[in-house]
Design a protein around this motif. Structure first.
Motif, mmCIF file in Angstrom:
data_model
loop_
_atom_site.group_PDB
_atom_site.id
_atom_site.type_symbol
_atom_site.label_atom_id
_atom_site.label_comp_id
_atom_site.label_asym_id
_atom_site.label_seq_id
_atom_site.Cartn_x
_atom_site.Cartn_y
_atom_site.Cartn_z
ATOM 1 N N LEU A 270 2.726 9.471 2.959
ATOM 2 C CA LEU A 270 1.463 8.839 3.331
ATOM 3 C C LEU A 270 0.767 8.338 2.067
ATOM 4 O O LEU A 270 0.830 8.988 1.015
ATOM 5 C CB LEU A 270 0.546 9.838 4.042
ATOM 6 C CG LEU A 270 1.040 10.381 5.378
ATOM 7 C CD1 LEU A 270 0.086 11.473 5.880
ATOM 8 C CD2 LEU A 270 1.143 9.265 6.409
ATOM 9 N N GLU A 271 0.086 7.214 2.208
ATOM 10 C CA GLU A 271 -0.659 6.676 1.061
ATOM 11 C C GLU A 271 -1.683 7.697 0.573
ATOM 12 O O GLU A 271 -1.940 7.807 -0.628
ATOM 13 C CB GLU A 271 -1.344 5.372 1.500
ATOM 14 C CG GLU A 271 -1.726 4.485 0.355
ATOM 15 C CD GLU A 271 -2.454 3.221 0.803
ATOM 16 O OE1 GLU A 271 -2.550 2.963 2.025
ATOM 17 O OE2 GLU A 271 -2.932 2.507 -0.089
ATOM 18 N N GLU A 272 -2.263 8.466 1.511
ATOM 19 C CA GLU A 272 -3.304 9.441 1.151
ATOM 20 C C GLU A 272 -2.785 10.541 0.209
ATOM 21 O O GLU A 272 -3.573 11.205 -0.453
ATOM 22 C CB GLU A 272 -3.883 10.100 2.419
ATOM 23 C CG GLU A 272 -2.899 11.031 3.105
ATOM 24 C CD GLU A 272 -3.429 11.687 4.383
ATOM 25 O OE1 GLU A 272 -4.269 11.077 5.070
ATOM 26 O OE2 GLU A 272 -2.967 12.810 4.679
ATOM 27 N N GLU A 273 -1.459 10.740 0.151
ATOM 28 C CA GLU A 273 -0.911 11.798 -0.698
ATOM 29 C C GLU A 273 -1.018 11.466 -2.176
ATOM 30 O O GLU A 273 -0.929 12.356 -3.025
ATOM 31 C CB GLU A 273 0.553 12.074 -0.336
ATOM 32 C CG GLU A 273 0.723 12.665 1.058
ATOM 33 C CD GLU A 273 2.183 12.902 1.413
ATOM 34 O OE1 GLU A 273 2.829 13.727 0.762
ATOM 35 O OE2 GLU A 273 2.680 12.232 2.346
ATOM 36 N N ILE A 274 -1.155 10.164 -2.481
ATOM 37 C CA ILE A 274 -1.318 9.753 -3.888
ATOM 38 C C ILE A 274 -2.439 8.717 -3.968
ATOM 39 O O ILE A 274 -2.271 7.628 -4.509
ATOM 40 C CB ILE A 274 -0.015 9.198 -4.498
ATOM 41 C CG1 ILE A 274 0.642 8.184 -3.552
ATOM 42 C CG2 ILE A 274 0.945 10.314 -4.826
ATOM 43 C CD1 ILE A 274 1.713 7.351 -4.223
ATOM 44 N N SER A 275 -3.602 9.084 -3.398
ATOM 45 C CA SER A 275 -4.691 8.107 -3.290
ATOM 46 C C SER A 275 -5.341 7.793 -4.641
ATOM 47 O O SER A 275 -5.853 6.710 -4.853
ATOM 48 C CB SER A 275 -5.731 8.613 -2.297
ATOM 49 O OG SER A 275 -6.121 9.918 -2.636
ATOM 50 N N VAL B 48 3.485 -0.657 -0.029
ATOM 51 C CA VAL B 48 2.478 0.079 0.741
ATOM 52 C C VAL B 48 2.066 -0.770 1.938
ATOM 53 O O VAL B 48 1.672 -1.934 1.775
ATOM 54 C CB VAL B 48 1.248 0.415 -0.136
ATOM 55 C CG1 VAL B 48 0.187 1.115 0.698
ATOM 56 C CG2 VAL B 48 1.657 1.289 -1.313
ATOM 57 N N ALA B 49 2.177 -0.232 3.132
ATOM 58 C CA ALA B 49 1.762 -0.942 4.354
ATOM 59 C C ALA B 49 1.475 0.064 5.453
ATOM 60 O O ALA B 49 2.194 1.068 5.590
ATOM 61 C CB ALA B 49 2.856 -1.904 4.811
ATOM 62 N N GLY B 50 0.411 -0.177 6.232
ATOM 63 C CA GLY B 50 0.092 0.683 7.375
ATOM 64 C C GLY B 50 -0.254 2.115 6.977
ATOM 65 O O GLY B 50 -0.022 3.035 7.759
ATOM 66 N N GLY B 51 -0.782 2.318 5.764
ATOM 67 C CA GLY B 51 -1.135 3.671 5.332
ATOM 68 C C GLY B 51 0.056 4.497 4.880
ATOM 69 O O GLY B 51 -0.053 5.704 4.690
ATOM 70 N N LEU C 5 6.662 -3.741 12.168
ATOM 71 C CA LEU C 5 6.013 -3.055 13.273
ATOM 72 C C LEU C 5 4.532 -3.413 13.246
ATOM 73 O O LEU C 5 3.946 -3.543 12.171
ATOM 74 C CB LEU C 5 6.196 -1.540 13.101
ATOM 75 C CG LEU C 5 7.658 -1.074 13.181
ATOM 76 C CD1 LEU C 5 7.877 0.178 12.343
ATOM 77 C CD2 LEU C 5 8.039 -0.817 14.631
ATOM 78 N N GLU C 6 3.931 -3.569 14.440
ATOM 79 C CA GLU C 6 2.556 -4.077 14.509
ATOM 80 C C GLU C 6 1.590 -3.264 13.628
ATOM 81 O O GLU C 6 0.740 -3.829 12.941
ATOM 82 C CB GLU C 6 2.080 -4.068 15.966
ATOM 83 C CG GLU C 6 0.755 -4.766 16.178
ATOM 84 C CD GLU C 6 0.408 -4.893 17.661
ATOM 85 O OE1 GLU C 6 0.543 -3.900 18.404
ATOM 86 O OE2 GLU C 6 0.005 -6.003 18.072
ATOM 87 N N TRP C 7 1.747 -1.952 13.621
ATOM 88 C CA TRP C 7 0.800 -1.100 12.883
ATOM 89 C C TRP C 7 0.901 -1.281 11.371
ATOM 90 O O TRP C 7 -0.006 -0.895 10.641
ATOM 91 C CB TRP C 7 0.947 0.368 13.293
ATOM 92 C CG TRP C 7 2.306 0.984 13.134
ATOM 93 C CD1 TRP C 7 3.296 1.025 14.079
ATOM 94 C CD2 TRP C 7 2.824 1.666 11.990
ATOM 95 N NE1 TRP C 7 4.391 1.685 13.580
ATOM 96 C CE2 TRP C 7 4.130 2.090 12.305
ATOM 97 C CE3 TRP C 7 2.309 1.967 10.724
ATOM 98 C CZ2 TRP C 7 4.943 2.796 11.412
ATOM 99 C CZ3 TRP C 7 3.115 2.664 9.828
ATOM 100 C CH2 TRP C 7 4.414 3.076 10.170
ATOM 101 N N THR C 8 1.983 -1.861 10.881
ATOM 102 C CA THR C 8 2.101 -2.089 9.434
ATOM 103 C C THR C 8 1.365 -3.352 9.004
ATOM 104 O O THR C 8 1.250 -3.629 7.813
ATOM 105 C CB THR C 8 3.566 -2.210 8.986
ATOM 106 O OG1 THR C 8 4.128 -3.423 9.524
ATOM 107 C CG2 THR C 8 4.404 -1.029 9.440
ATOM 108 N N LEU C 9 0.851 -4.126 9.973
ATOM 109 C CA LEU C 9 0.240 -5.423 9.664
ATOM 110 C C LEU C 9 -1.271 -5.426 9.860
ATOM 111 O O LEU C 9 -1.913 -6.458 9.704
ATOM 112 C CB LEU C 9 0.865 -6.506 10.567
ATOM 113 C CG LEU C 9 2.382 -6.683 10.420
ATOM 114 C CD1 LEU C 9 2.926 -7.568 11.531
ATOM 115 C CD2 LEU C 9 2.724 -7.260 9.063
#
Ligand SMILES: [Fe+2]
Length: 447
Positions: free
Chosen positions: A32-37, A127-130, A149-153
């Motif tokens: 997850l992006e949050e792991e290395i914010s 990095v895409a979709g969090g 996938l829609e959520w990555t956009l």
């Protein structure tokens, strides 16, 4: 059933394995992006397809995903210092940038050019979709971008993505998600009500929708109840295949179809309750990413196109019954095999088919409870297992073709992944995916 050798091929994803080689042709969710914010913040451990890496965000905000051990004497870089555009090993001070180049070697003479010859493996990332995506395959075959996938956009507030550890092989979790026929059993819940004459009676929980005055939910309940034994069909597509669950309705010649895609190598999207097409519908999907042969990161993804989620919606999603219920700081669920997933036998006797709270936990209990790597040669499959058979065939064929030198085309077809699941009313129709038409297209598609 699946012969023991095929079962082994399906599950094993380490370096050099048949399935592992095929899966390394795709961009994969790594963390997850949050792991290395934070720039210069703590690095994160990443284990993916049985290989160990660490992720870090450098001083300039760039993401590094490099092998887990220092090139010098294999000390763990996870213990390292993330500082001044690189991760520095705390053993002898060797330092590596996001591209894996050794940029400092303070225990060698100042005029030494040794460091120019030293590097560690660094994965390409996007990095895409969090999510931080990684590519582990041959550089010359790297697809331009992850599957669209829609959520990555979507913009950040429109997507909620969480992950949790599952202590079982990834294919077990995929099969749990595409097995539509378990929903009427595993997730069944009741309300205890009193008849006018005082007799206690159990009614399906979803009747509560009447109280909530939720028309979509009522419509869903009515249609599911109209036919308890749907028939399942599978239709191939560029991204994998469509699974259609067909139920009769009260109208002659009209059928209620719940259509869900399986997208290679391990994605699913749950059909919404409503048959209305709307950008306001919250969609939910999954990714089942192999950590190694016996552990999986289950990613839950919720998204809506029309607006960001509100604070109230987020609180519900992260609550006890929500899709994104909380885990500990290492993304381990509080309900797990050590406490039997919180199984409550009293609850099982009263209002819950399982006695386990939360549909995601119910799914995980089954998949983990099968053991880390299930022996599919002992199964007895039935007509409701059409999609599961299609999944095994598709993946084994892809991996075996690659082993014979035929490269998979799907990783390069990112745009083919811009699809949705849907619930639709259709006539009797074999080509249900064609008949459903635009209902199965994502609202947001890549340029
Ligand atoms: Fe389920």
């Amino acid at each position: 059933m699946l012969a023991a050798d095929k079962n082994d091929k399906l599950m094993r994803v380490g370096p050099g394995t048949l399935m592992g080689t095929w899966m390394r042709r795709f961009w994969l969710p790594a963390l997850l992006e949050e792991e290395i914010s934070e720039p210069d913040g703590p690095p994160a451990k990443v284990r993916l397809l049985g290989e160990d890496f660490i992720a870090f965000r450098d001083t300039d905000g760039r993401v590094g995903l490099v092998e887990a051990y220092c090139a010098h004497r294999l000390a763990p870089l996870f213990l390292g210092r993330n500082e001044e555009c690189g991760i520095r090993c705390v053993y002898h001070g060797w330092k590596f940038d996001v591209d894996g180049r050794c940029v400092d070697m303070p225990n060698e003479p100042a005029d030494s050019r040794y460091k120019e010859k030293i590097s560690i493996r660094a994965l390409p990332t996007i990095v895409a979709g969090g999510v931080v995506w990684a590519y582990l395959g041959p550089a010359e075959l790297k697809p331009l971008r992850p599957s669209a996938l829609e959520w990555t956009l979507l913009p950040a507030g429109h997507v909620v993505v969480s992950k949790r550890l599952q202590e079982n092989n990834w294919a077990q979790s995929v099969e749990g998600a595409i097995d539509s026929s378990h929903v009427s059993f595993l997730h069944r819940e009741w309300d205890n009500v009193m008849d006018p004459d005082g007799t206690p009676r159990r009614v399906p929980k979803r009747i509560a929708a009447q109280v909530l005055d939720d028309e979509d939910q009522l419509d869903f309940v009515r249609r599911m109840a109209a036919d308890g034994a749907p028939s399942f069909r599978v239709r191939p597509s560029d991204f994998g295949f469509w699974i259609g669950a067909r139920r009769s309705t009260t109208e002659p010649g009209e059928f209620y179809w719940r259509i869900t895609p399986f997208l290679v190598p391990f994605y699913t999207i749950i059909p919404p309750g409503t048959t209305r097409l709307s950008a306001a519908t919250t969609m939910d999907g999954h990714a089942f990413v192999p950590i190694d042969d016996v552990n999986t990161w289950t990613y839950n993804i919720s998204w809506r196109v029309d607006r960001p989620f509100t604070a109230k919606e987020l609180a519900h999603m992260r609550g006890e019954l929500g899709t994104h219920s909380l885990t500990d700081a290492d993304y381990r669920p509080y309900q797990n095999p050590r406490n039997l997933w919180g199984l409550d036998r009293q609850l099982q006797r009263s209002t819950s088919f399982t006695g386990i709270v939360n549909a995601n936990t119910q799914d995980r209990a089954i998949q983990e409870g099968m053991g880390p790597m299930v022996d599919r040669s002992r199964e007895h499959l039935g007509t409701a297992d059409t999609a599961i058979i299609a999944f095994r065939r598709l993946l084994l064929r892809g991996a075996e073709d690659l082993a014979r030198g035929k490269e998979p085309e799907t990783p390069q077809q990112a745009r083919a992944f811009a699809v949705r699941s849907a619930s639709v009313l259709l006539p009797e129709e074999d080509a249900f995916d064609v008949a459903a038409g635009t209902a199965l297209q994502a609202f947001v598609r890549p340029e």
